[in-house]
Design a protein around this motif. Structure first.
Motif, mmCIF file in Angstrom:
data_model
loop_
_atom_site.group_PDB
_atom_site.id
_atom_site.type_symbol
_atom_site.label_atom_id
_atom_site.label_comp_id
_atom_site.label_asym_id
_atom_site.label_seq_id
_atom_site.Cartn_x
_atom_site.Cartn_y
_atom_site.Cartn_z
ATOM 1 N N VAL A 1 0.867 -1.174 0.000
ATOM 2 C CA VAL A 1 0.000 0.000 0.000
ATOM 3 C C VAL A 1 0.904 1.224 0.000
ATOM 4 C CG1 VAL A 1 -1.700 1.333 1.307
ATOM 5 C CG2 VAL A 1 -1.857 -1.171 1.262
ATOM 6 N N ILE A 2 0.750 2.079 -1.017
ATOM 7 C CA ILE A 2 1.490 3.346 -1.040
ATOM 8 C C ILE A 2 0.472 4.456 -0.831
ATOM 9 C CG2 ILE A 2 3.012 4.897 -2.303
ATOM 10 C CD1 ILE A 2 3.940 2.530 -3.992
ATOM 11 N N ASP A 3 0.485 5.031 0.363
ATOM 12 C CA ASP A 3 -0.423 6.110 0.745
ATOM 13 C C ASP A 3 0.244 6.874 1.871
ATOM 14 O OD1 ASP A 3 -2.686 7.608 1.973
ATOM 15 O OD2 ASP A 3 -3.868 6.463 0.528
ATOM 16 N N ASP A 4 0.193 8.198 1.825
ATOM 17 C CA ASP A 4 0.875 8.993 2.835
ATOM 18 C C ASP A 4 0.062 9.220 4.103
ATOM 19 O OD1 ASP A 4 -0.763 10.633 1.160
ATOM 20 O OD2 ASP A 4 0.206 12.409 1.967
ATOM 21 N N VAL A 5 -1.177 8.752 4.155
ATOM 22 C CA VAL A 5 -2.037 8.934 5.327
ATOM 23 C C VAL A 5 -2.055 7.630 6.114
ATOM 24 C CG1 VAL A 5 -4.336 9.565 6.136
ATOM 25 C CG2 VAL A 5 -3.406 10.638 4.062
ATOM 26 N N VAL A 6 -1.441 7.642 7.295
ATOM 27 C CA VAL A 6 -1.276 6.417 8.090
ATOM 28 C C VAL A 6 -2.615 5.749 8.428
ATOM 29 C CG1 VAL A 6 -0.388 5.479 10.270
ATOM 30 C CG2 VAL A 6 0.984 7.081 8.934
ATOM 31 N N PRO A 7 -3.659 6.475 8.833
ATOM 32 C CA PRO A 7 -4.934 5.785 9.098
ATOM 33 C C PRO A 7 -5.493 5.063 7.859
ATOM 34 C CG PRO A 7 -4.959 7.953 10.120
ATOM 35 C CD PRO A 7 -3.716 7.878 9.261
ATOM 36 N N ILE A 8 -5.263 5.623 6.679
ATOM 37 C CA ILE A 8 -5.710 4.948 5.445
ATOM 38 C C ILE A 8 -4.845 3.719 5.193
ATOM 39 C CG2 ILE A 8 -5.907 5.162 2.933
ATOM 40 C CD1 ILE A 8 -6.847 8.042 3.381
ATOM 41 N N GLN A 9 -3.535 3.835 5.413
ATOM 42 C CA GLN A 9 -2.667 2.651 5.305
ATOM 43 C C GLN A 9 -3.181 1.536 6.203
ATOM 44 O OE1 GLN A 9 1.307 3.636 6.495
ATOM 45 N NE2 GLN A 9 1.795 4.736 4.610
ATOM 46 N N ASN A 10 -3.479 1.871 7.449
ATOM 47 C CA ASN A 10 -3.937 0.867 8.414
ATOM 48 C C ASN A 10 -5.268 0.242 8.003
ATOM 49 O OD1 ASN A 10 -1.660 1.414 9.961
ATOM 50 N ND2 ASN A 10 -2.724 2.843 11.301
ATOM 51 N N MET A 11 -6.202 1.088 7.524
ATOM 52 C CA MET A 11 -7.502 0.592 7.086
ATOM 53 C C MET A 11 -7.349 -0.354 5.891
ATOM 54 S SD MET A 11 -10.660 2.678 5.380
ATOM 55 C CE MET A 11 -9.658 2.940 3.926
ATOM 56 N N LEU A 12 -6.544 0.044 4.915
ATOM 57 C CA LEU A 12 -6.347 -0.791 3.735
ATOM 58 C C LEU A 12 -5.633 -2.094 4.088
ATOM 59 C CD1 LEU A 12 -5.423 1.930 1.096
ATOM 60 C CD2 LEU A 12 -7.541 0.598 1.224
ATOM 61 N N GLU A 13 -4.685 -2.025 5.007
ATOM 62 C CA GLU A 13 -4.003 -3.239 5.444
ATOM 63 C C GLU A 13 -5.004 -4.222 6.050
ATOM 64 O OE1 GLU A 13 -0.302 -4.735 8.261
ATOM 65 O OE2 GLU A 13 -0.887 -2.622 8.313
ATOM 66 N N LYS A 14 -5.882 -3.736 6.914
ATOM 67 C CA LYS A 14 -6.906 -4.607 7.526
ATOM 68 C C LYS A 14 -7.830 -5.196 6.461
ATOM 69 C CE LYS A 14 -6.856 -2.335 11.985
ATOM 70 N NZ LYS A 14 -7.460 -1.313 12.835
ATOM 71 N N MET A 15 -8.246 -4.378 5.512
ATOM 72 C CA MET A 15 -9.123 -4.856 4.441
ATOM 73 C C MET A 15 -8.432 -5.918 3.590
ATOM 74 S SD MET A 15 -10.997 -1.479 2.954
ATOM 75 C CE MET A 15 -12.267 -0.584 3.831
ATOM 76 N N GLU B 1 0.361 -11.031 3.460
ATOM 77 C CA GLU B 1 1.255 -10.037 4.064
ATOM 78 C C GLU B 1 1.037 -8.700 3.379
ATOM 79 O OE1 GLU B 1 6.048 -9.216 4.715
ATOM 80 O OE2 GLU B 1 5.399 -11.089 3.822
ATOM 81 N N VAL B 2 1.086 -7.627 4.176
ATOM 82 C CA VAL B 2 0.927 -6.277 3.652
ATOM 83 C C VAL B 2 2.077 -5.421 4.167
ATOM 84 C CG1 VAL B 2 -0.552 -4.231 3.555
ATOM 85 C CG2 VAL B 2 -1.601 -6.512 3.636
ATOM 86 N N VAL B 3 2.720 -4.698 3.252
ATOM 87 C CA VAL B 3 3.723 -3.709 3.620
ATOM 88 C C VAL B 3 3.228 -2.353 3.150
ATOM 89 C CG1 VAL B 3 5.692 -5.276 3.670
ATOM 90 C CG2 VAL B 3 5.067 -4.180 1.528
ATOM 91 N N THR B 4 3.697 -1.296 3.804
ATOM 92 C CA THR B 4 3.210 0.042 3.474
ATOM 93 C C THR B 4 4.366 0.994 3.213
ATOM 94 O OG1 THR B 4 3.117 0.686 5.806
ATOM 95 C CG2 THR B 4 1.099 -0.245 4.842
ATOM 96 N N ALA B 5 4.057 2.026 2.431
ATOM 97 C CA ALA B 5 5.005 3.093 2.132
ATOM 98 C C ALA B 5 4.237 4.407 2.128
ATOM 99 C CB ALA B 5 5.673 2.861 0.788
ATOM 100 N N ALA B 6 4.897 5.474 2.585
ATOM 101 C CA ALA B 6 4.253 6.778 2.656
ATOM 102 C C ALA B 6 4.600 7.686 1.484
ATOM 103 C CB ALA B 6 4.616 7.469 3.968
#
Length: 118
Positions: free
Chosen positions: A5-19, A27-32
């Protein structure tokens, strides 16, 4: 399956990771930022990318261009808060597999995961 998930908004990263996890992604990794995301993609073990169109360092469209120069098979879904026809056309022209209009729905994420798994 591994998703990025590449998104700069941490709450959106967290929501998308859960979804994504609820939809069956292992596995989900994130980048801002776009650069951080491109670095993670260089590892080569990402199967699915959820990409925000508005990032602090570059446009999501620029990230998509760079991805398609390197990897034509990665499943990419671009998320945008604006459903402007020109933007949607550009997203598709650049090779995105799917686009999602924010706010993101759980059913949309599930569909993206199912399509990416094929």
């Amino acid at each position: 399956m591994k998703a990025l998930v590449i998104d700069d908004v941490v709450p959106i990263q967290n929501m998308l990771e859960k979804m994504l996890l609820a939809a069956g992604v292992g596995e989900v990794v994130t980048a801002a930022t776009g650069e951080e995301g491109l670095t993670l993609l260089a590892t080569g073990d990402i199967d699915l990318l959820l990409l925000d169109i508005h990032l602090p360092d570059m446009s999501g469209l620029d990230v998509l261009k760079k991805i398609r120069e390197r990897n034509s098979t990665l499943y990419v879904a671009v998320a945008t808060g604006f459903e402007e026809p020109e933007t949607v056309q550009e997203i598709i022209r650049l090779g995105a597999n799917h686009y999602i209009v924010k706010p993101v729905k759980r059913s949309e994420v599930k569909l993206v995961v199912e399509e990416a798994a094929r």
